[in-house]
Write an enzyme that holds these catalytic residues in place. Sequence first.
Site, PDB file in Angstrom:
ATOM      1  N   SER A  61       0.811  -1.221   0.000  1.00 11.36           N
ATOM      2  CA  SER A  61       0.000   0.000   0.000  1.00 11.36           C
ATOM      3  C   SER A  61       0.845   1.271   0.000  1.00 11.36           C
ATOM      4  O   SER A  61       0.407   2.302  -0.505  1.00 11.36           O
ATOM      5  CB  SER A  61      -0.942  -0.001   1.211  1.00 11.36           C
ATOM      6  N   ALA A  85      -4.651  -3.394   1.598  1.00  7.87           N
ATOM      7  CA  ALA A  85      -5.107  -3.831   2.923  1.00  7.87           C
ATOM      8  C   ALA A  85      -3.935  -3.718   3.883  1.00  7.87           C
ATOM      9  O   ALA A  85      -2.890  -4.330   3.662  1.00  7.87           O
ATOM     10  CB  ALA A  85      -5.627  -5.260   2.872  1.00  7.87           C
ATOM     11  N   HIS A  93       4.452   0.268  12.397  1.00  7.68           N
ATOM     12  CA  HIS A  93       4.519   0.210  10.940  1.00  7.68           C
ATOM     13  C   HIS A  93       3.154   0.492  10.308  1.00  7.68           C
ATOM     14  O   HIS A  93       3.046   1.189   9.303  1.00  7.68           O
ATOM     15  CB  HIS A  93       5.047  -1.160  10.502  1.00  7.68           C
TER      16      HIS A  93
END
Length: 158
Positions: A61, A85, A93
């Site tokens: 992402s 996702a 993170h």
Amino acid sequence: MAKIEGTFENSSSFRVAIVIARFNDLITSKLLSGCLDCLSRHGIDVNESSNQLDIAWVPGSFELPIISQELARKGKYDVVITLGAVIRGDTPHFDVVVSEASKGVATVSRETGVPIIFGVLTTDTMQQALERAGIKNNLGWSYALQALEMASLMNAMS
């Protein structure tokens, strides 16, 4: 008073790009299926030989904004849909990836004038992600609807 809004009536002429993250592909592939189903039902050719749809795969992402930017700058797409996702883990993170992906996508949309749909699930658990990717409701369908509405709205504005 002018009322300007997007519709789904003339969506069959739109050019769409989808940028999808490979990370958590169990989830993102389900989002892609829902997205493609919606686009197809609204007249977009989603076959491999389509000249209306391009799909770009990225590692995760975090990489969605840069490829969305490249596609938007080409000037051949009415809308770009990002699919990803990010599932919370034990480290910060999650926060970094979600923050940078969302800010990056918003920046690309503003700078290019091309609507970029933020279709990144941000969940605490894999179960929540699975529920949003098809067990209860496939948000990929919703992201595609948002894309068609925004492409229509942008056309109405010009």
